[in-house]
Design an enzyme around this catalytic site. Structure first.
Site, PDB file in Angstrom:
ATOM      1  N   ASN A  12      48.958 -33.893 -39.364  1.00 53.43           N
ATOM      2  CA  ASN A  12      48.017 -35.168 -39.588  1.00 53.43           C
ATOM      3  C   ASN A  12      48.933 -36.286 -39.211  1.00 53.43           C
ATOM      4  OD1 ASN A  12      46.669 -37.085 -40.474  1.00 53.43           O
ATOM      5  ND2 ASN A  12      46.339 -36.535 -42.567  1.00 53.43           N
ATOM      6  N   LYS A  14      47.909 -39.467 -39.220  1.00 50.41           N
ATOM      7  CA  LYS A  14      47.553 -40.524 -40.073  1.00 50.41           C
ATOM      8  C   LYS A  14      47.455 -41.751 -39.196  1.00 50.41           C
ATOM      9  CE  LYS A  14      48.982 -38.127 -44.119  1.00 50.41           C
ATOM     10  NZ  LYS A  14      49.667 -38.322 -45.746  1.00 50.41           N
ATOM     11  N   HIS A 100      40.154 -36.243 -47.106  1.00 50.95           N
ATOM     12  CA  HIS A 100      41.597 -36.491 -47.266  1.00 50.95           C
ATOM     13  C   HIS A 100      41.687 -37.512 -48.721  1.00 50.95           C
ATOM     14  CE1 HIS A 100      45.754 -37.875 -47.031  1.00 50.95           C
ATOM     15  NE2 HIS A 100      45.921 -36.712 -46.411  1.00 50.95           N
ATOM     16  N   GLU A 102      43.453 -39.823 -48.927  1.00 48.21           N
ATOM     17  CA  GLU A 102      43.553 -41.393 -48.738  1.00 48.21           C
ATOM     18  C   GLU A 102      42.145 -41.876 -48.324  1.00 48.21           C
ATOM     19  OE1 GLU A 102      46.802 -40.612 -45.927  1.00 48.21           O
ATOM     20  OE2 GLU A 102      48.055 -40.369 -47.532  1.00 48.21           O
ATOM     21  N   GLU A 170      45.869 -30.337 -51.168  1.00 50.02           N
ATOM     22  CA  GLU A 170      46.758 -31.367 -51.262  1.00 50.02           C
ATOM     23  C   GLU A 170      46.758 -32.077 -52.594  1.00 50.02           C
ATOM     24  OE1 GLU A 170      47.759 -32.769 -46.703  1.00 50.02           O
ATOM     25  OE2 GLU A 170      46.138 -33.904 -47.610  1.00 50.02           O
ATOM     26  N   GLY A 176      53.564 -37.781 -49.261  1.00 52.16           N
ATOM     27  CA  GLY A 176      54.532 -38.541 -48.864  1.00 52.16           C
ATOM     28  C   GLY A 176      55.626 -39.134 -49.905  1.00 52.16           C
ATOM     29  N   SER A 215      54.322 -33.118 -48.660  1.00 50.58           N
ATOM     30  CA  SER A 215      55.673 -33.026 -48.643  1.00 50.58           C
ATOM     31  C   SER A 215      56.419 -31.823 -47.928  1.00 50.58           C
ATOM     32  CB  SER A 215      56.290 -33.504 -49.899  1.00 50.58           C
ATOM     33  OG  SER A 215      56.044 -34.794 -50.104  1.00 50.58           O
TER      34      SER A 215
HETATM   35  P1  13P Z   1      53.010 -35.724 -46.028  1.00 50.89           P
HETATM   36  O1  13P Z   1      53.598 -34.339 -45.449  1.00 50.89           O
HETATM   37  O2  13P Z   1      53.689 -36.839 -45.415  1.00 50.89           O
HETATM   38  O3  13P Z   1      53.418 -35.437 -47.592  1.00 50.89           O
HETATM   39  O4  13P Z   1      51.504 -35.913 -45.906  1.00 50.89           O
HETATM   40  C1  13P Z   1      50.880 -34.851 -46.334  1.00 50.89           C
HETATM   41  C2  13P Z   1      49.284 -35.016 -45.960  1.00 50.89           C
HETATM   42  O5  13P Z   1      48.539 -35.975 -46.428  1.00 50.89           O
HETATM   43  C3  13P Z   1      48.710 -34.179 -44.768  1.00 50.89           C
HETATM   44  O6  13P Z   1      47.455 -34.467 -44.611  1.00 50.89           O
END
Ligand code: 13P
Length: 253
Positions: A12, A14, A100, A102, A170, A176, A215
């Site tokens: 992803n 983003k 997601h 976010e 997640e 992150g 992560s």
């Molecule tokens: P990271 O791997 O950067 O922690 O992000 C995970 C994520 O949100 C994937 O959708």
């Protein structure tokens, strides 16, 4: 014994990636994949919408799928700035991420809206990757399994099958941050998700791919992928370059 579930390693991106670097990384990934032969997992990259068509072309013939990061619950109409599931399909996508954390946090998306998006994805012939996960405060209060149970119940459409739906766990606090749950914690949550899916969707629930995200990187992927009921990963930061993403794909070879 249940049939083995083929893993999915999904990147992803983003809101990251301009054309030059994005195309370079996609070509590197396709080249690396060609060199090593088809891996024992499905591989997916979800770039920003602006790079869907260029990446589709750059990775043609590589067996790497492309997917969207979100879609609207409606087919079309007056929804400025949104993108429909059928538009993603039309561009060559096989998957779309919905719900997601976010999007849930930045855009106030409820599980009901997430379900409408997943339904739209199914109607368009896309596989919906439906995300769930607890916040740090919810985990601290001991509510992790309850929160995830509710998100699953409300976000997955009635017509979800192992073919049209992937579930991604997640934990919000692991995204992150470089933090990951212990393998015991991942095992507990994934076992709980599996049992809920099995109860509601029977054989389809038993066969759905369950991804872990938060992560994931080359150095911890093998350990996480070995956990029971983990059938792949949803990777953010470490999916942005082929050099970081490939070692994660390689854990499935
Ligand atoms: P990271 O791997 O950067 O922690 O992000 C995970 C994520 O949100 C994937 O959708």
């Amino acid at each position: 014994m249940a049939a083995k579930i083929r893993p999915l390693i999904a990147g992803n991106w983003k809101m990251n990636g301009l054309k030059s670097a994005g195309l370079r990384e996609a070509r590197n990934l396709a080249r690396t994949m060609k060199k090593h032969g088809k891996p024992g997992c499905d591989v997916l990259v979800c770039p920003p919408a602006t790079l869907l068509a260029p990446l589709r072309d750059a990775m043609k013939g590589s067996h790497i799928a492309i997917g969207g990061q979100d879609c609207h619950g409606n087919e079309g109409g007056a929804h400025t700035g949104d993108i429909s599931a059928s538009m993603l399909k039309d561009t060559g996508c096989a998957y779309v991420i919905v719900g997601h954390s976010e999007r849930r946090a930045d855009h106030g998306e409820s599980s009901r809206e997430v379900r409408a998006k997943a339904e739209a994805a199914h109607r368009a012939g896309l596989r919906a990757i439906i995300c769930v996960g607890e916040t740090a405060a919810e985990r601290k209060r001991g509510q992790t399994l309850k929160v995830i149970g509710k998100q699953l119940a409300d976000s997955l459409p009635k017509g979800s099958t192992a073919k049209n739906t992937v579930v991604a766990y997640e934990p919000v606090w692991a995204i992150g941050t470089g933090l990951t749950p212990t393998v015991e914690d991942v095992a507990e949550v994934h076992a709980s998700i599996r049992s809920r899916l099995r109860r509601r969707f029977r054989d389809d629930g038993a066969a759905m791919q369950l991804l872990y995200g938060g992560s994931v990187k080359g150095s911890n992927a093998a350990e996480l992928m070995a956990v029971a009921n983990v059938n792949g990963a949803l990777v953010g930061g470490a999916s942005l370059t082929a050099a970081d993403f490939w070692p994660i794909v390689e854990t499935c070879i």
